[in-house]
Design an enzyme around this catalytic site. Sequence first.
Site, PDB file in Angstrom:
ATOM      1  N   THR A 191       4.244   1.881   2.457  1.00  0.00           N
ATOM      2  CA  THR A 191       5.579   2.043   1.878  1.00  0.00           C
ATOM      3  C   THR A 191       6.366   3.118   2.618  1.00  0.00           C
ATOM      4  OG1 THR A 191       4.836   1.327  -0.302  1.00  0.00           O
ATOM      5  CG2 THR A 191       6.808   2.707  -0.234  1.00  0.00           C
ATOM      6  N   GLN A 231       6.642  10.758  -1.299  1.00  0.00           N
ATOM      7  CA  GLN A 231       6.651   9.972  -2.525  1.00  0.00           C
ATOM      8  C   GLN A 231       5.436  10.396  -3.361  1.00  0.00           C
ATOM      9  OE1 GLN A 231       5.964   5.806  -1.548  1.00  0.00           O
ATOM     10  NE2 GLN A 231       3.840   6.155  -1.020  1.00  0.00           N
ATOM     11  N   GLY A 290       0.828  -1.194   0.000  1.00  0.00           N
ATOM     12  CA  GLY A 290       0.000   0.000   0.000  1.00  0.00           C
ATOM     13  C   GLY A 290       0.866   1.248   0.000  1.00  0.00           C
ATOM     14  N   CYS A 291       0.262   2.372  -0.363  1.00  0.00           N
ATOM     15  CA  CYS A 291       1.033   3.617  -0.471  1.00  0.00           C
ATOM     16  C   CYS A 291       1.505   4.103   0.896  1.00  0.00           C
ATOM     17  CB  CYS A 291       0.224   4.688  -1.179  1.00  0.00           C
ATOM     18  SG  CYS A 291      -1.463   4.899  -0.575  1.00  0.00           S
ATOM     19  N   TYR A 292       0.590   4.228   1.839  1.00  0.00           N
ATOM     20  CA  TYR A 292       0.995   4.644   3.179  1.00  0.00           C
ATOM     21  C   TYR A 292       2.026   3.681   3.769  1.00  0.00           C
ATOM     22  CZ  TYR A 292      -2.895   8.060   3.620  1.00  0.00           C
ATOM     23  OH  TYR A 292      -3.758   9.116   3.481  1.00  0.00           O
TER      24      TYR A 292
END
Lengths: 345, 345, 345, 345
Positions: free
Chosen positions: B152, B311, B148-150
């Site tokens: 990472t 990011q 997931g983005c968070y």
Amino acid sequence: MIKVGIVGGTGYTGVELLRLLAVHPDVELTAITSRKEDGLPVADMFPSLRGRVNLKFSSPENADLTKCDVVFFATPHGVAMAQAPALLKAGVKVIDLAADFRIQEKAVFEKWYKIEHTCPDLLEHAAYGLAELNREDIKKANLVANPGCYPTTMQLGYYPLLKNGLVDAGSLIADCKSGVSGAGRKAEIGTLFSEASDNFKAYGVAGHRHTPETSAQLQRFTSDKVSLIFTPHLVPMIRGMHSTLYARLTKDISNEDLQKLFEDQYKDSAFVDVMPFGSHPETRSTRGSNMLRLALHRPDNGNTVIVLVVQDNLVKGASGQAVQCMNLMFGLEETTGLMQIALLP
Amino acid sequence: MIKVGIVGGTGYTGVELLRLLAVHPDVELTAITSRKEDGLPVADMFPSLRGRVNLKFSSPENADLTKCDVVFFATPHGVAMAQAPALLKAGVKVIDLAADFRIQEKAVFEKWYKIEHTCPDLLEHAAYGLAELNREDIKKANLVANPGCYPTTMQLGYYPLLKNGLVDAGSLIADCKSGVSGAGRKAEIGTLFSEASDNFKAYGVAGHRHTPETSAQLQRFTSDKVSLIFTPHLVPMIRGMHSTLYARLTKDISNEDLQKLFEDQYKDSAFVDVMPFGSHPETRSTRGSNMLRLALHRPDNGNTVIVLVVQDNLVKGASGQAVQCMNLMFGLEETTGLMQIALLP
Amino acid sequence: MIKVGIVGGTGYTGVELLRLLAVHPDVELTAITSRKEDGLPVADMFPSLRGRVNLKFSSPENADLTKCDVVFFATPHGVAMAQAPALLKAGVKVIDLAADFRIQEKAVFEKWYKIEHTCPDLLEHAAYGLAELNREDIKKANLVANPGCYPTTMQLGYYPLLKNGLVDAGSLIADCKSGVSGAGRKAEIGTLFSEASDNFKAYGVAGHRHTPETSAQLQRFTSDKVSLIFTPHLVPMIRGMHSTLYARLTKDISNEDLQKLFEDQYKDSAFVDVMPFGSHPETRSTRGSNMLRLALHRPDNGNTVIVLVVQDNLVKGASGQAVQCMNLMFGLEETTGLMQIALLP
Amino acid sequence: MIKVGIVGGTGYTGVELLRLLAVHPDVELTAITSRKEDGLPVADMFPSLRGRVNLKFSSPENADLTKCDVVFFATPHGVAMAQAPALLKAGVKVIDLAADFRIQEKAVFEKWYKIEHTCPDLLEHAAYGLAELNREDIKKANLVANPGCYPTTMQLGYYPLLKNGLVDAGSLIADCKSGVSGAGRKAEIGTLFSEASDNFKAYGVAGHRHTPETSAQLQRFTSDKVSLIFTPHLVPMIRGMHSTLYARLTKDISNEDLQKLFEDQYKDSAFVDVMPFGSHPETRSTRGSNMLRLALHRPDNGNTVIVLVVQDNLVKGASGQAVQCMNLMFGLEETTGLMQIALLP
């Protein structure tokens, strides 16, 4: 106190009516309908109203709108025409923010809106709610068709030119730009933040519903045949509308006289600000206020006159204008409850 | 050339995969599925791809994905688990950008995602696609769960601290902020431009699905019990993620040594940029690129260390990371096709 | 009518004062100074005020501020301390929106603001203008130090927790986010649209001037030693501030009691809205209004309490709060002229 | 490898050149000058370039630009004319992104730019860098005047109409809209986030410097007298330009033939995308790419034709176009290094 009902309080023109009416000194908010949100406190949907609007949404069946003195329709097209006849019969005044009563010709309405008009007999009784050009009609009206946002800017910008026969009515070009709230509070991909932000585009160039409304109204100002090119664009901002109006001068007139013409026309209109010749009005100078500002330009002193017009599409372009009409209909000062100063920055 | 299929090409991670893969030197785009858009040229939906991607969407039935070498799932949760087993059996590698294979414990997955996991036996075979911490597993994997983005940002930011036992694992606070594209390309009122623009709010504070994923991964870095407070917020920008990570130091360490720890950890990671101590990374410095940048702070030289991590949520936080995994899975240079420089301004 | 002077009317807090005071029923705008813009009509700089504010900027020499009943300083730090003594001596009340009188300790002020304090004897006479916590002092004051925007949110959010000894005062973490207008109306590259839009970053993590102000005020609420980590961030929106406040509970207390504690604390404060437990306040719900809204969270019912606080940084965080103080200083109802409803959308 | 120098690398066209040239396969970045930032690593100013551009800014005195094969001037007007003669003499090719060599008539240049032209003899040797209309000249040129952003859209949009004598050259109206980055990276109040965001306005209606450049170029396409009304507007987005071009048809032509005319004209131009008749191109479909997209409209099949044109003002409108010219000047494929796909969303 004027008892006010609102049909369709969950959209942007609805919540804007609530913002304005909640502080209006002569208004008592009485009923707000929404079938879908029946029972929900209005302030739960719009936390900006917490502590200020204590009403709950009620389904149309439960809301006895006939107890109101006036009902605003902040609904999609087609709703007002279904409910207005009964309300009017019950002695309730009606202000429709949608298009149901804006276009006098039934056939034209039905061509553009793709629905049958169910009370065409009311069309001739509906006053067109552009107070600056139609004040006396509105004062006497029980039914008001509140103008569209784009048409408001085009009419107030072109009126002095057409009325005085200064320009070629057959070659008007209106290049208009609107903030995204004009698209309403509807779940759609095209107006998602990630689609509309940091982006600019034209839309509906082939034909926008505000074209017939505007053309018909502009035609009332002149005996020449009006031909209007209207190109709407979407601007990545929430509120605001900017119309860049082009017209070809057909008479010799100085810039000073042009300017004076506009100033004289609107000197008694509290909500139209004619800025100095050559100004560049900014939409934010009207954000949250009922002001419409305009300025004249004439590139190279040639025969093209440009009128730059700005307004807040949700206020002067919709809910503020509707309240302005209500004030007139009830004999109040036209500016009552509408003197908010624009939020800048 | 690697034959690539994409399931679910109509969302933001889908179109981002297309942007990256269309210029990837070793990839041949072979199939893109969308039941709803069957037959529509991809470039009609995303005009940015006109002249660059000539595929049409095809319904899952018509697309023979077994001819692909690898299939990306840019779909909502639950789709990959339904289709992955057959693809894997046919020798096709699978990279899932959703959560189906991110959480090793079936029960935890089912609690947070409210659906039954239909191929739990695959969970242990799925490599967690965070290349910087799991490179060797990914190289050997046929099935990758893209992070997931968070998670990472939280993992790469906390890893050196936890791994080296420098902080209290039981009092981690991650205050995270995401651009709106993280909510996906879905028709919803909450992410309309007029709702999300010029606004800021927290959401899901009571429990976000990225919490169990992150906690489980962080727990792998330390034998102490991890306790994480994770607070996501929505920022009025399209792309970008900024995580402000707080941890309490439990060991004496100089700022220089802290900095060196991070630099050493990531010196071979092309996509992690350890900025000078005390820097303020900006999300835009990663816009459109696969870079993640981070910087360390230590207010008043006290016992709180702050890691600022940025990011692009759609690139390193999703599609770029997935391509990075693909590169590893196929023996390519990890950076192939991923060296775009961020768009600034 | 209260005769009001404004020193420094060309910044954002200045124009916001004008917006509020122009519609305040008990105020007569008397003088606005700006050395640089001497002679310029205020409405030429801020067209939102056309027709509503007819004053011109005048140089400090020409403006006889001693004729005013109260003078607001909407200036950079250092201006008020130079002019306040003479005004106070002339019987004029002073409200400083900058930091000159916020910090009681001369040395602390001078350390953070890098200028000598030229009237330290006035410090003890200055009331700290946070009405919700200091109402009686303000009523009696001739000199008010209007709080900083960030400190307002941190104090109102932490007060009930610290006052009641519920949390560890030594481990407070305030992760705060501000709209760009907080940086003022100054020509700088860092806050250009093309730099700040579609971007998010932290700034001043190593030390922001609002830290000592906040720490000193928080210390007044508890006998435990306060230690505060304060991390400001820049959000791509014009107005709005969101503070995410973390604290560690040291006492056993139910969520219901926590909620009640806050509701009781602010039940007589018209401008503090304690939302239901677990709400996610949005900055836009305060846009253009003097409201501050807050909500409590407690992840997993653990020992961390989170207070989410939002306000408009230019209203409750600056000019609105200053008018609130003025109302108290002149015996008016605290809410006079401050009941604008937030502009949503 | 082509050795490239950049004069003025601290503005938006400068950093955009760096973004493009850093990944250009045939370029070696050799020198970047900035008097003010002498010695500063480029990546310290633009963190997006960390790890990708290792040059430092050097003062003009220290940078030996004569070692370069080509020098780009990403400077304000007036700089290139001062330095170009010596560089050209030394055999270095020059591409000026400013206006110094765009206008062939010295007097016209001096009237609009208010500076003396110091090397008017070079004007006739400068190729106008609009590759789509001037490819052969550029290939042979040592000095290229890169077109302005607005003029690029107006020329490519009007060219097929004027060249084929289809419209009244004497009544062209170009209503153009630009993102804020077009104003450059300069500390100014007018382009602050808090001024330009959530706002829309026209500017420079009385006369913009791109008018004489465009008029002179358009005049080259037709023997009729060209008269152009050009109205620029500022859009709250970082990148992007949208021109809405109006022209009056003077010949009978079908929409199909009109469309074919444009498609044929640009069939060999990789960077001009003629979209289907009636499309609404969006600026974001070109964000970060060198594409210009256009679409034709004809309201009510009347005698007004509208050309909608979009581009990224910093790429096709500036730095990308300059690199396109460089490719031609050095005998490379025109598209080398310029095939980035637009960032959407």
